[in-house]
Design a protein around this motif. Structure first.
Motif, PDB file in Angstrom:
ATOM      1  N   ALA A   1      43.792  66.427  49.898  1.00 30.87           N
ATOM      2  CA  ALA A   1      44.651  65.355  50.388  1.00 30.87           C
ATOM      3  C   ALA A   1      45.151  64.538  49.209  1.00 30.87           C
ATOM      4  CB  ALA A   1      43.885  64.466  51.362  1.00 30.87           C
ATOM      5  N   GLY A   2      46.452  64.343  49.153  1.00 30.28           N
ATOM      6  CA  GLY A   2      47.037  63.613  48.040  1.00 30.28           C
ATOM      7  C   GLY A   2      47.547  62.253  48.440  1.00 30.28           C
ATOM      8  N   SER A   3      47.435  61.324  47.516  1.00 28.78           N
ATOM      9  CA  SER A   3      48.033  60.003  47.693  1.00 28.78           C
ATOM     10  C   SER A   3      48.658  59.591  46.374  1.00 28.78           C
ATOM     11  CB  SER A   3      46.984  58.981  48.141  1.00 28.78           C
ATOM     12  OG  SER A   3      45.945  58.868  47.181  1.00 28.78           O
TER      13      SER A   3
ATOM     14  N   PHE B   1      53.586  65.794  47.967  1.00 30.43           N
ATOM     15  CA  PHE B   1      53.485  67.245  47.813  1.00 30.43           C
ATOM     16  C   PHE B   1      54.802  67.939  48.142  1.00 30.43           C
ATOM     17  CE2 PHE B   1      49.480  66.613  46.505  1.00 30.43           C
ATOM     18  CZ  PHE B   1      48.384  66.999  47.267  1.00 30.43           C
ATOM     19  N   ARG B   2      55.736  67.191  48.742  1.00 31.41           N
ATOM     20  CA  ARG B   2      57.038  67.787  49.049  1.00 31.41           C
ATOM     21  C   ARG B   2      57.795  68.158  47.785  1.00 31.41           C
ATOM     22  NH1 ARG B   2      58.761  66.679  54.383  1.00 31.41           N
ATOM     23  NH2 ARG B   2      57.376  65.230  55.483  1.00 31.41           N
ATOM     24  N   THR B   3      57.523  67.461  46.685  1.00 32.09           N
ATOM     25  CA  THR B   3      58.220  67.721  45.427  1.00 32.09           C
ATOM     26  C   THR B   3      57.240  68.109  44.329  1.00 32.09           C
ATOM     27  OG1 THR B   3      58.185  65.343  44.968  1.00 32.09           O
ATOM     28  CG2 THR B   3      60.200  66.243  45.941  1.00 32.09           C
ATOM     29  N   SER B   4      56.160  68.721  44.730  1.00 30.97           N
ATOM     30  CA  SER B   4      55.117  69.076  43.773  1.00 30.97           C
ATOM     31  C   SER B   4      54.671  70.516  43.956  1.00 30.97           C
ATOM     32  CB  SER B   4      53.897  68.163  43.957  1.00 30.97           C
ATOM     33  OG  SER B   4      54.236  66.809  43.777  1.00 30.97           O
ATOM     34  N   ALA B   5      54.095  71.039  42.904  1.00 29.39           N
ATOM     35  CA  ALA B   5      53.352  72.284  43.005  1.00 29.39           C
ATOM     36  C   ALA B   5      51.869  71.908  43.094  1.00 29.39           C
ATOM     37  CB  ALA B   5      53.593  73.168  41.794  1.00 29.39           C
ATOM     38  N   VAL B   6      51.158  72.574  43.955  1.00 29.08           N
ATOM     39  CA  VAL B   6      49.731  72.308  44.137  1.00 29.08           C
ATOM     40  C   VAL B   6      48.967  73.615  43.995  1.00 29.08           C
ATOM     41  CG1 VAL B   6      47.944  71.417  45.667  1.00 29.08           C
ATOM     42  CG2 VAL B   6      50.224  70.383  45.679  1.00 29.08           C
TER      43      VAL B   6
ATOM     44  N   VAL C   1      50.882  76.813  45.594  1.00 32.01           N
ATOM     45  CA  VAL C   1      52.063  76.759  46.450  1.00 32.01           C
ATOM     46  C   VAL C   1      53.118  75.914  45.756  1.00 32.01           C
ATOM     47  CG1 VAL C   1      51.118  74.799  47.782  1.00 32.01           C
ATOM     48  CG2 VAL C   1      52.943  76.216  48.759  1.00 32.01           C
ATOM     49  N   TRP C   2      54.345  76.414  45.783  1.00 29.83           N
ATOM     50  CA  TRP C   2      55.466  75.822  45.056  1.00 29.83           C
ATOM     51  C   TRP C   2      56.345  75.054  46.029  1.00 29.83           C
ATOM     52  CZ3 TRP C   2      56.691  75.089  40.130  1.00 29.83           C
ATOM     53  CH2 TRP C   2      58.024  74.845  39.769  1.00 29.83           C
ATOM     54  N   TRP C   3      56.952  73.963  45.516  1.00 27.01           N
ATOM     55  CA  TRP C   3      57.952  73.239  46.323  1.00 27.01           C
ATOM     56  C   TRP C   3      59.260  74.009  46.244  1.00 27.01           C
ATOM     57  CZ3 TRP C   3      62.546  70.509  45.737  1.00 27.01           C
ATOM     58  CH2 TRP C   3      63.206  70.745  44.521  1.00 27.01           C
ATOM     59  N   PRO C   4      60.324  73.680  47.012  1.00 28.27           N
ATOM     60  CA  PRO C   4      60.157  73.129  48.341  1.00 28.27           C
ATOM     61  C   PRO C   4      60.023  74.245  49.385  1.00 28.27           C
ATOM     62  CG  PRO C   4      62.475  73.237  47.847  1.00 28.27           C
ATOM     63  CD  PRO C   4      61.763  73.873  46.683  1.00 28.27           C
ATOM     64  N   ASP C   5      60.151  75.525  48.880  1.00 21.60           N
ATOM     65  CA  ASP C   5      60.194  76.613  49.854  1.00 21.60           C
ATOM     66  C   ASP C   5      58.818  77.160  50.218  1.00 21.60           C
ATOM     67  OD1 ASP C   5      61.239  79.205  47.437  1.00 21.60           O
ATOM     68  OD2 ASP C   5      59.492  77.887  47.526  1.00 21.60           O
ATOM     69  N   GLY C   6      57.769  76.617  49.577  1.00 23.59           N
ATOM     70  CA  GLY C   6      56.426  77.058  49.932  1.00 23.59           C
ATOM     71  C   GLY C   6      56.043  78.408  49.367  1.00 23.59           C
ATOM     72  N   THR C   7      56.731  78.841  48.334  1.00 27.95           N
ATOM     73  CA  THR C   7      56.354  80.100  47.674  1.00 27.95           C
ATOM     74  C   THR C   7      54.907  80.026  47.220  1.00 27.95           C
ATOM     75  OG1 THR C   7      58.604  80.473  46.887  1.00 27.95           O
ATOM     76  CG2 THR C   7      56.841  81.632  45.737  1.00 27.95           C
TER      77      THR C   7
ATOM     78  N   ASN D   1      50.558  65.349  53.775  1.00 21.98           N
ATOM     79  CA  ASN D   1      50.444  65.436  52.315  1.00 21.98           C
ATOM     80  C   ASN D   1      49.121  66.090  51.914  1.00 21.98           C
ATOM     81  OD1 ASN D   1      52.237  64.782  50.106  1.00 21.98           O
ATOM     82  ND2 ASN D   1      50.649  63.421  49.335  1.00 21.98           N
ATOM     83  N   THR D   2      48.869  67.216  52.538  1.00 21.12           N
ATOM     84  CA  THR D   2      47.597  67.913  52.356  1.00 21.12           C
ATOM     85  C   THR D   2      47.858  69.408  52.158  1.00 21.12           C
ATOM     86  OG1 THR D   2      46.402  66.303  53.707  1.00 21.12           O
ATOM     87  CG2 THR D   2      45.366  68.457  53.412  1.00 21.12           C
TER      88      THR D   2
END
Length: 131
Positions: free
Chosen positions: A22-24, A28-33, A50-56, A76-77
């Motif tokens: 969980a991020g604060s 995560f919409r504009t991030s790679a996690v 997982v890559w933004w924004p297409d969820g690759t 945001n998780t």
């Protein structure tokens, strides 16, 4: 920015676990996690990202077909569903994140498998798989 992992625990071989990140302070919409894991005495190794924004998504060969990374933008998780767990999956699991888009900077491309590229890290959650 704070990343908080949860969901680790003890499970028998062949079982399943889902860990969450969980991020604060960082969307995560504009991030790679990414998820990484660390074995005792070793450096963190790449598990999935997982890559933004297409969820690759991308997976390490050792977990491909068993683990699934997903994200919930509203919460945001990011999740890591781990199935068919093996004793060799026992490790501390960490999530890392990096903002990869900004209105001025544009897109920052990087190798999601490189732990040195991630800016923010959680505290880790222990996953133990018994044989």
């Amino acid at each position: 920015v704070q990343l908080v992992e949860s969901g680790g625990g003890l499970v028998q071989a062949g079982g399943s676990l889902r860990v969450s990140c969980a991020g604060s302070g960082l969307s995560f919409r504009t991030s790679a996690v990414g998820w990484f894991r660390r074995f005792p005495g070793k450096e963190r190794e790449f598990v999935a990202a997982v890559w933004w924004p297409d969820g690759t998504t991308d997976y390490a060969d050792s977990v491909k077909g068993r683990f699934t990374i997903s994200r919930d933008n509203d919460k945001n998780t990011v999740y890591l569903q781990m199935n068919t767990l093996k004793p060799e999956d026992t490790a501390v699991y960490y999530c890392g994140a990096r903002r990869v888009w900004g209105p001025i900077t544009g897109v920052y491309n990087f190798n999601m498998r490189d732990r040195n590229e991630y800016v923010h890290w959680g505290q880790g959650t222990q996953v133990t798989v018994s044989s």
